[in-house]
Design an enzyme around this catalytic site. Structure first.
Site, PDB file in Angstrom:
ATOM      1  N   ALA A 457      -1.912  10.534  -2.205  1.00  0.00           N
ATOM      2  CA  ALA A 457      -1.430   9.167  -2.391  1.00  0.00           C
ATOM      3  C   ALA A 457      -0.791   8.703  -1.094  1.00  0.00           C
ATOM      4  O   ALA A 457      -0.449   9.513  -0.229  1.00  0.00           O
ATOM      5  CB  ALA A 457      -0.422   9.101  -3.536  1.00  0.00           C
ATOM      6  N   LYS A 458      -0.637   7.412  -0.963  1.00  0.00           N
ATOM      7  CA  LYS A 458       0.033   6.853   0.206  1.00  0.00           C
ATOM      8  C   LYS A 458       0.465   5.438  -0.127  1.00  0.00           C
ATOM      9  O   LYS A 458      -0.194   4.728  -0.904  1.00  0.00           O
ATOM     10  CB  LYS A 458      -0.905   6.820   1.416  1.00  0.00           C
ATOM     11  CG  LYS A 458      -0.171   6.974   2.744  1.00  0.00           C
ATOM     12  CD  LYS A 458       0.323   8.405   2.932  1.00  0.00           C
ATOM     13  CE  LYS A 458       0.883   8.635   4.313  1.00  0.00           C
ATOM     14  NZ  LYS A 458       1.301  10.034   4.491  1.00  0.00           N
ATOM     15  N   GLY A 459       1.571   5.013   0.460  1.00  0.00           N
ATOM     16  CA  GLY A 459       2.030   3.640   0.324  1.00  0.00           C
ATOM     17  C   GLY A 459       2.247   3.040   1.695  1.00  0.00           C
ATOM     18  O   GLY A 459       2.632   3.732   2.640  1.00  0.00           O
ATOM     19  N   ASP A 511       7.652   8.766   5.456  1.00  0.00           N
ATOM     20  CA  ASP A 511       6.596   8.571   6.449  1.00  0.00           C
ATOM     21  C   ASP A 511       7.207   7.716   7.555  1.00  0.00           C
ATOM     22  O   ASP A 511       8.430   7.599   7.642  1.00  0.00           O
ATOM     23  CB  ASP A 511       5.362   7.912   5.814  1.00  0.00           C
ATOM     24  CG  ASP A 511       4.067   8.240   6.568  1.00  0.00           C
ATOM     25  OD1 ASP A 511       3.953   7.801   7.724  1.00  0.00           O
ATOM     26  OD2 ASP A 511       3.197   8.923   6.024  1.00  0.00           O
TER      27      ASP A 511
END
Length: 912
Positions: A457-459, A511
């Site tokens: 996942a990543k945002g 991040d």
């Protein structure tokens, strides 16, 4: 007579309703200033002339456009004439009173644009009468003209609205009106700059207010149009088309020239097929169709609760919906095709309809919110551009940012990245590429997360120019939480229409730009009542919230170093005699630990401050000093450079190197320095995605065809494109891609999540949070378990890749072997999750006792852990461990018989 300025929360006449009081129509885009009150000065007849500028006037700034009513001066003359003819104010005082009202009270131009001459004249007479009344009472301090109210200093300002029902009105009860104002005010807060509140020709100045009667969409319709427009549409339309698909089948992507041509065409199509202006033009051209599309959206997601219906009449929003025609998806699609002959315009409007169709839940109708959020069914993504369909997509948009969250499995984890823009041009590029970058990062994360329970996942968050990144992050998180926990506070956080129908838990991590924000997110989740707050974020501070920081314990670097030392072992290399180039400096997590754990001769380091190079190897003690202090190479002691060594900083201009070469611009030099130097091994530990791509990879080979590096261990995410990796491997460069090398951090974060889920709140406080600045024995033991797990997984995967490379005698690139390994593991994990193998209690216990760190099992007990961990998480943990250890042991070519033997081994408890 003077009216004094007060510091309280004054209302006209201490809250008593005056006969002249009425609602002041506030500009929907107004950004409330700080604590400032207005006072009217002078005695009757001696009012200010209107030449002074009101101190609280807000001018153009990010998030707010100052409205301008072009007819204001002409209207002012008409008001003067009206008052002169009425005779209530002495003729010689009229000009002064009107000028004071227009210029000194700071009343927004929206008021003047929407009120008639008669009403404005009445307001001026009322204020004049109030001053006379205050004078007769001999207490001028009682006259307070208070147009604004605010909260405690440092918080966002709030504006006061006075609502007085008209006599014999058939309008809904005042409670319904207040509720409606709250709901629509929250939409205005989320998107204050909305071009669709009023219809204007393309190119018109959006700050110029047109008279009432030419207004366009209502607040909710306009917000609906704006948020889809700002989604930038490229993700809902097929930007590449059939022509690109045909071209792709003809060209050979393994050929560098062909690949570059395809890449350039794809980039141009993505930028030019659907521009923001062309989409806006379509919206303005078809207001009736936009209204139908909004109704289609609203009838699906408007929460009409029984409790609300029993206490109040239906809200104004709901009443408006009943007066508009509702068309189903099929009927509306047919109407669009019948009404819009232009193919481009039709594609844009159909994209609205597809967006509606794929919304599973939204906070659009939450009474209060700080940003809009939408949980989307990702099936709307076109396979040509996004070949692997994610499990879930969230779209979040606020007044000063936009963002996405993409995950490839139900149980998934990944970092939240803030993408910063250096200027307007860079911001425009980031707008176009935000989702593509998010998708690529999440996809890579899914490959990297191959042997842990959480999928990839990543945002991403893109702040507007001038916006405060932290505030954008906070809004992003709160808007996402709106869709994860049920609203149970009427009028504040109510229920939403949930077409997904299952509980969702997202796991966020640090991040770029968010490393220091993880504590806030966890605490905010706890304040919102989320039971999973302890595991909501990873990378939390160890002392305050029991996090396990990657940099402190070198978690990411442990995995990278396993591949570096694995290469040295396979090729019988002496580490101390190896020359190394590294991006990512001693100030960063991965860069600093790579320096501290390695023993090579590092010749070059490239970081945010510039480039440092010494062909004989940089002084190791000086590098270690910087790494321990987390300082950039700008702080390197230049006296410790060799005669041919040098430092080029980003701010340098026309700098002469020892070779005689002149560097015109330090930043330009830094940006391409990774293509300049040669060494045995290159370890990217930082840098922007796609720093090495098919367009520049040829620069890594000299005139004789010899590559600059023999080995590349891709520690930084997405530093090389896939095409660049394959191009290099064709030239016998050993490339270990990011999805394999850089997975230590995700393993650490996964086990941090496990501790949050497995420990009760009290146990977590006692065991994970530091006491007097020191960790518990449990914490220290658990960290060692994590480090051992990282080393084990990296070693097992490297061995599996090397074994497959040897079996195929080097014919297949390691890059593809790594991809196939990840895909095989992910596919097998998905099969195991849905199989009945997990349902066998004995097998489940035997696997979980091996998958969960020993320290946690001993502290809590396996049976207790199995009652605390959510079943979807247990299934993911079970299947990921079985899949990884089976494939790592037997390889990607394993047979069903091999799986049978592997399962037989697991039948014995771990203690046996």
């Amino acid at each position: 007579m003077n009216a004094s300025e007060t510091s309280g929360t004054a209302t006209p006449n201490d809250g008593q309703t005056e006969p002249w009081s009425r609602a002041i129509k506030l500009n929907s885009g107004t950004k409330t200033p700080g604590r400032q009150y207005l006072s009217a000065g002078g005695r009757p007849g001696g009012s200010r002339t209107g030449s002074e500028t009101p101190s609280h006037r807000i001018e153009n700034e990010p998030g707010y456009t100052t409205p301008v009513f072009s007819g204001k001066l002409a209207q002012q003359k008409l008001v003067e004439a009206k008052l002169t003819s009425s005779g209530f104010i002495p003729r010689n005082l009229v000009t002064g009173e009107v000028g004071w009202f227009y210029e000194n009270l700071g009343i927004d131009d929206t008021y003047f644009a929407n009120e008639s001459v008669d009403v404005i004249a009445d307001h001026i007479i009322a204020l004049f009468g109030a001053k006379l009344l205050a004078y007769t009472k001999r207490d001028p301090a009682q006259l307070v003209i208070d147009l604004e109210k605010i909260t405690e200093e440092g918080q966002d300002g709030k504006e006061a609205l006075y609502l007085n029902p008209l006599p014999q009105s058939s309008a809904p009860p005042i409670e319904s009106t207040i509720f409606q104002v709250i709901k629509e005010a929250s939409l205005l807060y989320c998107l204050p700059e909305n071009p669709f509140f009023r219809t204007q020709p393309t190119g018109a100045d959006p700050s110029v207010i047109t008279p009432q009667g030419s207004l366009g969409h209502a607040v909710q319709e306009a917000t609906y149009a704006c948020k889809i427009h700002q989604a930038h549409f490229g993700h809902f339309c097929n930007r590449l088309g059939s022509a690109y698909h045909k071209l792709k089948t003809v060209l050979d992507e393994s050929d560098a020239t062909h690949a570059e041509v395809l890449n350039n065409i794809k980039t141009r199509f993505r930028e030019e097929t659907y521009t923001r202006q062309s989409i806006m033009d379509v919206i303005f051209a078809h207001p009736d169709l936009i209204r139908l599309l909004y109704v289609n959206f609203a009838m699906e997601h408007y929460p009409a609760s029984e409790e609300e219906a029993s206490k109040l009449v239906p809200t104004l929003s709901y009443q408006r919906l009943q007066t508009n025609q509702y068309l189903s998806y099929d009927d509306l699609k047919a109407k669009l095709r019948k009404s819009v002959p232009n193919k481009h315009e039709l594609a844009v409007l159909e994209a609205f309809l597809e967006f509606n169709r794929h919304i599973l839940k939204t906070n659009f109708y939450q009474p209060t919110k700080v940003a809009l959020s939408f949980r989307l069914n990702p099936e709307f993504l076109h396979k040509m551009e996004y070949p692997k369909t994610p499990f879930g997509v969230f779209f979040i948009i606020g007044s000063d940012f936009r963002g996405f969250h993409v995950r490839f499995r139900d149980v998934a984890r990944g970092g939240i990245r803030i993408v910063r823009s250096r200027g307007k041009e860079n911001y425009s590029i980031n707008q176009r590429t935000l989702f593509d970058e998010n998708y690529a990062l999440a996809s890579t994360q899914s490959l990297k997360n191959k042997d842990i329970p959480e999928g990839g996942a990543k945002g991403t968050i893109l702040p507007s120019l001038g916006a405060e990144p932290r505030r954008c992050f906070e809004k992003y998180v709160d808007a996402v939480i709106d869709l994860l926990i049920p609203g149970e506070t009427p009028g504040i956080k109510g229920p939403i229409v949930d077409n997904y129908g299952s509980v969702e838990i997202l796991f966020f991590g640090p991040d770029e730009g968010t490393a220091d924000l993880m504590d806030w997110a966890a605490l905010h989740a706890r304040e919102r009542g989320a039971a999973w707050w302890k595991s909501f974020t990873t990378g939390k501070s160890a002392e305050q919230l029991g996090g396990i920081p990657h940099d402190t314990y070198g978690m990411t670097t442990l995995s990278v170093r396993q591949y570096v030392t694995g290469v040295y072992k396979v090729y019988s290399l002496d580490e101390s005699q190896i020359y190394k180039v590294q991006t990512g400096g001693p100030d960063g997590d991965l860069g600093s630990n790579e320096i501290l754990l390695g023993n090579e001769k590092t010749t070059t380091i490239i970081d945010g401050s510039g480039v440092i190079h010494d062909p004989q190897g940089l002084d190791r003690d000086e590098l270690r000093r910087l790494a321990k202090a987390r300082k950039m190479i700008v702080n390197f002691d230049k006296s410790k450079l060799g005669k041919d060594g040098y430092v080029v900083l980003c701010e340098d201009q026309d700098l002469k190197l020892p070779s005689g070469e002149v560097v015109p611009d330090g930043t330009d030099f830094r940006n391409v320095a990774h293509l300049r130097y040669k060494s045995d091994i290159f370890v990217p530990c930082g840098g922007r995605p796609e720093a090495i791509n098919i367009s520049n990879v040829s620069q890594l080979v000299d005139a004789d065809g010899k590559p600059h590096f023999k080995y590349i261990i891709e520690g930084a995410n997405l530093f090389l494109t896939q095409q660049a990796r394959l191009w290099l491997e064709k030239r016998n460069v050993v490339v270990i891609k990011d999805a394999s090398a850089n997975k230590g951090g995700v393993t650490s974060s996964s086990l941090e999540v496990l501790a949050g889920l497995g420990l009760s709140d009290q146990e977590y406080m006692d065991l994970m949070i530091f006491k007097d600045g020191k960790p518990s024995e449990f914490y220290k033991s658990y960290v060692k378990n994590i480090q051992a797990k990282i080393t084990e997984n990296a070693s097992l995967e490297f061995g599996c890749i090397q074994k497959e490379n040897d079996r195929l005698e080097g014919v297949k690139p390691r890059t593809l072997i790594s991809d196939e390994l990840s895909s095989t593991l992910n596919d097998l994990q998905a099969e195991l999750e849905s199989s009945d193998l997990f349902d066998d209690l004995s097998s489940r216990k035997n696997v979980l006792s091996r998958a969960i760190p020993e320290t946690l099992v001993k502290q809590v007990g396996l049976d207790t852990l199995m009652t605390r961990l959510p079943e979807p998480y247990q299934r993911a943990l079970f299947s990921s461990w079985v899949a990884a250890h089976y494939i790592y042991e037997y390889g990607t070519q394993a047979t069903p018989v091999d799986f049978y033997h592997f399962i037989r081994k697991l039948e014995k408890p771990l203690s046996a």
